[in-house]
Write a protein that holds these residues in place. Sequence first.
Motif, mmCIF file in Angstrom:
data_model
loop_
_atom_site.group_PDB
_atom_site.id
_atom_site.type_symbol
_atom_site.label_atom_id
_atom_site.label_comp_id
_atom_site.label_asym_id
_atom_site.label_seq_id
_atom_site.Cartn_x
_atom_site.Cartn_y
_atom_site.Cartn_z
ATOM 1 N N SER A 231 -11.812 2.344 -6.445
ATOM 2 C CA SER A 231 -11.146 1.007 -6.129
ATOM 3 C C SER A 231 -9.700 1.240 -5.534
ATOM 4 N N ILE A 232 -9.099 2.125 -5.934
ATOM 5 C CA ILE A 232 -7.638 2.413 -5.329
ATOM 6 C C ILE A 232 -7.532 3.288 -3.954
ATOM 7 N N ILE A 233 -8.276 4.125 -4.140
ATOM 8 C CA ILE A 233 -8.163 5.482 -2.914
ATOM 9 C C ILE A 233 -8.810 4.913 -1.592
ATOM 10 N N GLU A 234 -8.057 5.109 -0.755
ATOM 11 C CA GLU A 234 -8.555 4.566 0.762
ATOM 12 C C GLU A 234 -8.246 5.952 1.674
ATOM 13 N N MET B 201 0.873 -1.180 -0.111
ATOM 14 C CA MET B 201 -0.061 -0.076 0.037
ATOM 15 C C MET B 201 0.727 1.167 -0.035
ATOM 16 N N ILE B 202 0.440 2.191 -0.812
ATOM 17 C CA ILE B 202 1.377 3.419 -0.629
ATOM 18 C C ILE B 202 0.321 4.661 0.325
ATOM 19 N N THR B 203 1.029 5.356 0.728
ATOM 20 C CA THR B 203 0.417 6.311 1.539
ATOM 21 C C THR B 203 0.833 7.707 1.253
ATOM 22 N N VAL B 204 -0.109 8.390 1.684
ATOM 23 C CA VAL B 204 0.044 9.913 1.520
ATOM 24 C C VAL B 204 -0.407 10.594 2.631
ATOM 25 N N SER B 205 0.215 11.373 3.256
ATOM 26 C CA SER B 205 -0.391 12.318 4.292
ATOM 27 C C SER B 205 -0.308 13.617 3.979
ATOM 28 N N LYS C 36 -0.479 -1.631 -9.187
ATOM 29 C CA LYS C 36 -2.087 -2.307 -8.752
ATOM 30 C C LYS C 36 -2.069 -2.470 -7.268
ATOM 31 N N GLU C 37 -1.784 -1.179 -6.707
ATOM 32 C CA GLU C 37 -1.737 -1.288 -5.073
ATOM 33 C C GLU C 37 -2.899 -0.108 -4.777
ATOM 34 N N LYS C 38 -3.243 -0.256 -3.323
ATOM 35 C CA LYS C 38 -4.028 0.649 -2.812
ATOM 36 C C LYS C 38 -3.410 1.927 -2.507
ATOM 37 N N LEU C 39 -4.063 3.106 -2.499
ATOM 38 C CA LEU C 39 -3.634 4.493 -2.085
ATOM 39 C C LEU C 39 -4.199 4.997 -0.775
ATOM 40 N N LYS D 93 1.380 10.027 -6.817
ATOM 41 C CA LYS D 93 1.188 8.880 -5.946
ATOM 42 C C LYS D 93 -0.107 8.001 -6.459
ATOM 43 N N LEU D 94 -1.019 8.475 -6.909
ATOM 44 C CA LEU D 94 -2.169 7.866 -7.473
ATOM 45 C C LEU D 94 -1.812 7.043 -8.662
ATOM 46 N N ARG D 95 -1.017 7.515 -9.671
ATOM 47 C CA ARG D 95 -0.440 7.148 -10.765
ATOM 48 C C ARG D 95 0.501 6.029 -10.475
#
Length: 113
Positions: A83-86, A1-5, A45-48, A37-39
């Motif tokens: 489907s990707i962004i959390e 999972m990729i994380t952005v704060s 094919k991971e969640k953001l 980060k979304l791209r």
Amino acid sequence: MITVSIARDFSRIPGARFPQEGDHSGQEFRTKVLLPKLREAIAKKEKLCVILDGTAGLGTSFLEEAFGGLIREDKIPYEELQSIIELVSEEDEDYIEEINQYIKDAYEQKNNH
């Protein structure tokens, strides 16, 4: 999972919608932080995971431009974005609902024009 704060990776004091309205705009966050980060998440094919906590507050124009703009300006498909962004917020869960509504509104506006 990729994380952005937003607080850690962008600013603890997010601003208005556009750069000409002041520092740390929603447009700047979308183009410089969120979209790359979304791209990356799409390619891998991971969640953001977007962490909304830790700021002095998130204005409606900032949030609408940052998240609604992904559909309106960057042409990210609605289903793919959903489907990707959390979205994560322990401080104010209303932000999550608000952002989801901006994404939905941008999608509906795009499809009605």
